[in-house]
Design a protein around this motif. Structure first.
Motif, PDB file in Angstrom:
ATOM      1  N   LEU A  73       0.835  -1.202   0.000  1.00  0.00           N
ATOM      2  CA  LEU A  73       0.000   0.000   0.000  1.00  0.00           C
ATOM      3  C   LEU A  73       0.872   1.256   0.000  1.00  0.00           C
ATOM      4  CD1 LEU A  73      -2.894  -0.853   2.511  1.00  0.00           C
ATOM      5  CD2 LEU A  73      -3.061  -0.606   0.015  1.00  0.00           C
ATOM      6  N   MET A  74       1.949   1.232   0.778  1.00  0.00           N
ATOM      7  CA  MET A  74       2.872   2.367   0.807  1.00  0.00           C
ATOM      8  C   MET A  74       3.563   2.558  -0.543  1.00  0.00           C
ATOM      9  SD  MET A  74       4.707   2.151   4.534  1.00  0.00           S
ATOM     10  CE  MET A  74       3.871   2.725   6.018  1.00  0.00           C
ATOM     11  N   LYS A  75       3.960   1.465  -1.168  1.00  0.00           N
ATOM     12  CA  LYS A  75       4.602   1.553  -2.478  1.00  0.00           C
ATOM     13  C   LYS A  75       3.657   2.192  -3.495  1.00  0.00           C
ATOM     14  CE  LYS A  75       7.543  -2.577  -2.043  1.00  0.00           C
ATOM     15  NZ  LYS A  75       7.784  -3.927  -2.603  1.00  0.00           N
ATOM     16  N   ALA A  76       2.412   1.741  -3.484  1.00  0.00           N
ATOM     17  CA  ALA A  76       1.428   2.297  -4.413  1.00  0.00           C
ATOM     18  C   ALA A  76       1.185   3.766  -4.145  1.00  0.00           C
ATOM     19  CB  ALA A  76       0.122   1.512  -4.301  1.00  0.00           C
ATOM     20  N   ALA A  77       1.117   4.140  -2.862  1.00  0.00           N
ATOM     21  CA  ALA A  77       0.891   5.543  -2.502  1.00  0.00           C
ATOM     22  C   ALA A  77       2.065   6.424  -2.908  1.00  0.00           C
ATOM     23  CB  ALA A  77       0.648   5.646  -0.997  1.00  0.00           C
ATOM     24  N   LEU A  78       3.286   5.929  -2.761  1.00  0.00           N
ATOM     25  CA  LEU A  78       4.468   6.692  -3.167  1.00  0.00           C
ATOM     26  C   LEU A  78       4.504   6.887  -4.678  1.00  0.00           C
ATOM     27  CD1 LEU A  78       7.115   5.019  -0.829  1.00  0.00           C
ATOM     28  CD2 LEU A  78       6.466   7.437  -0.790  1.00  0.00           C
ATOM     29  N   ALA A  79       3.993   5.913  -5.413  1.00  0.00           N
ATOM     30  CA  ALA A  79       3.989   6.012  -6.874  1.00  0.00           C
ATOM     31  C   ALA A  79       2.826   6.841  -7.394  1.00  0.00           C
ATOM     32  CB  ALA A  79       3.925   4.616  -7.486  1.00  0.00           C
ATOM     33  N   HIS A  80       1.828   7.079  -6.565  1.00  0.00           N
ATOM     34  CA  HIS A  80       0.642   7.835  -6.984  1.00  0.00           C
ATOM     35  C   HIS A  80       0.969   9.317  -7.110  1.00  0.00           C
ATOM     36  CE1 HIS A  80      -3.591   8.903  -7.302  1.00  0.00           C
ATOM     37  NE2 HIS A  80      -3.428   9.769  -6.309  1.00  0.00           N
ATOM     38  N   GLY A 135     -10.479 -12.539 -11.086  1.00  0.00           N
ATOM     39  CA  GLY A 135     -10.264 -12.244  -9.679  1.00  0.00           C
ATOM     40  C   GLY A 135      -9.298 -11.130  -9.379  1.00  0.00           C
ATOM     41  N   ALA A 136      -8.740 -10.479 -10.427  1.00  0.00           N
ATOM     42  CA  ALA A 136      -7.741  -9.442 -10.175  1.00  0.00           C
ATOM     43  C   ALA A 136      -7.968  -8.253 -11.084  1.00  0.00           C
ATOM     44  CB  ALA A 136      -6.336  -9.993 -10.384  1.00  0.00           C
ATOM     45  N   ILE A 137      -7.486  -7.084 -10.627  1.00  0.00           N
ATOM     46  CA  ILE A 137      -7.562  -5.876 -11.443  1.00  0.00           C
ATOM     47  C   ILE A 137      -6.239  -5.142 -11.308  1.00  0.00           C
ATOM     48  CG2 ILE A 137      -8.654  -4.595  -9.561  1.00  0.00           C
ATOM     49  CD1 ILE A 137     -10.061  -2.897 -11.685  1.00  0.00           C
ATOM     50  N   THR A 138      -5.682  -4.671 -12.404  1.00  0.00           N
ATOM     51  CA  THR A 138      -4.421  -3.943 -12.396  1.00  0.00           C
ATOM     52  C   THR A 138      -4.686  -2.473 -12.681  1.00  0.00           C
ATOM     53  OG1 THR A 138      -3.191  -5.872 -13.164  1.00  0.00           O
ATOM     54  CG2 THR A 138      -2.132  -3.731 -13.438  1.00  0.00           C
ATOM     55  N   VAL A 139      -4.215  -1.631 -11.771  1.00  0.00           N
ATOM     56  CA  VAL A 139      -4.434  -0.186 -11.889  1.00  0.00           C
ATOM     57  C   VAL A 139      -3.117   0.473 -12.272  1.00  0.00           C
ATOM     58  CG1 VAL A 139      -5.214   1.899 -10.715  1.00  0.00           C
ATOM     59  CG2 VAL A 139      -6.194  -0.326 -10.111  1.00  0.00           C
ATOM     60  N   PRO A 140      -3.005   1.126 -13.439  1.00  0.00           N
ATOM     61  CA  PRO A 140      -1.748   1.780 -13.826  1.00  0.00           C
ATOM     62  C   PRO A 140      -1.385   2.893 -12.859  1.00  0.00           C
ATOM     63  CG  PRO A 140      -3.241   1.573 -15.702  1.00  0.00           C
ATOM     64  CD  PRO A 140      -4.044   1.253 -14.468  1.00  0.00           C
ATOM     65  N   MET A 141      -0.082   2.999 -12.542  1.00  0.00           N
ATOM     66  CA  MET A 141       0.413   4.023 -11.641  1.00  0.00           C
ATOM     67  C   MET A 141       1.429   4.901 -12.360  1.00  0.00           C
ATOM     68  SD  MET A 141      -1.169   3.155  -8.870  1.00  0.00           S
ATOM     69  CE  MET A 141      -0.332   4.190  -7.699  1.00  0.00           C
ATOM     70  N   HIS A 142       1.650   6.096 -11.838  1.00  0.00           N
ATOM     71  CA  HIS A 142       2.701   6.971 -12.346  1.00  0.00           C
ATOM     72  C   HIS A 142       4.065   6.473 -11.854  1.00  0.00           C
ATOM     73  CE1 HIS A 142       0.243  10.169 -14.129  1.00  0.00           C
ATOM     74  NE2 HIS A 142      -0.624   9.859 -13.179  1.00  0.00           N
ATOM     75  N   HIS A 143       5.113   6.976 -12.417  1.00  0.00           N
ATOM     76  CA  HIS A 143       6.488   6.682 -12.017  1.00  0.00           C
ATOM     77  C   HIS A 143       6.856   5.223 -12.250  1.00  0.00           C
ATOM     78  CE1 HIS A 143       6.451  10.661 -10.412  1.00  0.00           C
ATOM     79  NE2 HIS A 143       5.595  10.356  -9.473  1.00  0.00           N
TER      80      HIS A 143
END
Length: 349
Positions: A198-205, A260-268
């Motif tokens: 969750l932290m990794k995703a938030a840092l990349a957001h 069963g899964a969804i991939t959400v594109p992130m920045h960086h």
């Protein structure tokens, strides 16, 4: 108590792509109570930065006042950091992000710091979509002043000395959703396996990323009758989704159930891969996030990535701020002189 530096014993520790071990991402020794959930959050920060191969000095840590706000000294010791005035951390982060957008801004706050004296500052940081990771280490009490109820304490929860809270709580997750936050998640300090991605995703957001972290206070709020104790959280803990962070440059293979899964594109350069417990749940659907939180309110502690929106511009884009930090610009550009000022003033005449 004076903080001391941890001993450097890293000969056998794994090194990341920068040649750094987890020791390079740590800070001074913690002075919090033994077993405090905040120390687990600190360890999650260390692991997230190490695994993302981010240089420690590229982080800027900001905090207010409280047990949670002390923790910025306990990780990323080679980065910049400041303890600001109680409840005023978002203003400091806003000013810093405006002049240097190249850093990773990490705000560490508490339920008192953000939901009482600082609730106005918290709201406007969300409104501006400030590009930062904002962590609320939520324990439901004021730990530094002997355990009074905070604004996040649930109705009916019992204090250590017997008092019962009769005021309704402010839920930072529901508040953030209603104010238009572009990344909303909840974690538990006792589940680092979920908290780190969750932290990794938030840092990349790119934008305001809130993680509300249930972080029990072992001294004043870890007893029977508390709804933010370890025992209560483990009993009612319900991960909405299984989250993982997948860097763009690394090839990772895994088996997933169909649909069963969804991939959400992130920045960086990365993605967040989410495994749903309910196949109908989509973290990009804000209304569904509200409904899920409302229907489970009071019965379960919902965790995971609850909502994400990658379409809104962040504060820098909205205000057309320069990409280069001000300290890297030539003086002539920063101070164009009296002739340029006179030209600007003509437009107001």
């Amino acid at each position: 108590m004076t903080s001391i530096v941890k001993p450097r014993i890293d000969k056998h520790l794994r090194r990341n792509k920068l040649g750094l071990t987890v020791r390079d991402y740590e800070g001074v020794m913690s002075t919090l109570c033994a077993g405090c959930g905040h120390d687990s959050v600190t360890a999650a920060f260390v692991q997230a930065f190490h695994e993302m191969n981010l240089e420690p000095h590229r982080a800027a840590k900001v905090s207010g006042i409280g047990c949670s706000s002390k923790t910025t000294a306990y990780f990323l010791g080679q980065s910049s950091g400041i303890n600001s005035v109680h409840g005023r951390m978002p203003s400091v982060a806003t000013g810093a992000a405006a002049v240097n957008p190249e850093l990773y801004y990490i705000g560490v706050s508490g339920d008192g710091d953000s939901l009482s004296i600082g609730i106005g500052q918290f709201a406007h940081a969300i409104r501006r979509n400030l590009n930062m990771l904002y962590c609320i280490e939520n324990n439901g009490v004021y730990g530094l002043t002997k355990g009074q109820f905070s604004a996040s304490a649930d109705i009916g929860t019992r204090a250590k000395y017997g008092e019962v809270n009769e005021q309704p709580p402010i839920d930072p997750v529901l508040l953030a959703l209603s104010l238009g936050a572009t990344f909303v998640a909840r974690g538990f300090s006792g589940d680092k396996k979920q908290l780190v991605p969750l932290m990794k995703a938030a840092l990349a957001h790119k934008g305001f990323a809130l993680i509300d972290i249930v972080s029990p206070c072992v001294t004043f709020n870890d007893h029977a009758g508390s709804t933010k104790s370890y025992a209560h959280t483990y009993e009612y803990y319900h991960p909405v989704i299984h989250a993982d962070f997948v860097p763009e440059e690394a090839e990772i293979t895994a088996e997933y159930q169909d649909g069963g899964a969804i991939t959400v594109p992130m920045h960086h350069g990365g993605n967040v891969t989410l495994r749903k417990l309910d196949r109908d749940y989509d973290p990009r659907d804000r209304d569904q996030a509200f409904q899920l939180l409302r229907t489970r309110e009071g019965s379960e502690v919902l965790t995971g990535l609850l909502y994400i929106d990658e379409t809104r511009p962040d504060m820098g884009d909205m205000n057309r701020l320069p990409d280069a930090p001000l300290n890297q610009m030539d003086y002539a550009k920063l101070c164009p002189g009296s002739a340029k000022l006179a030209e600007i003033m003509k437009g107001y005449s």
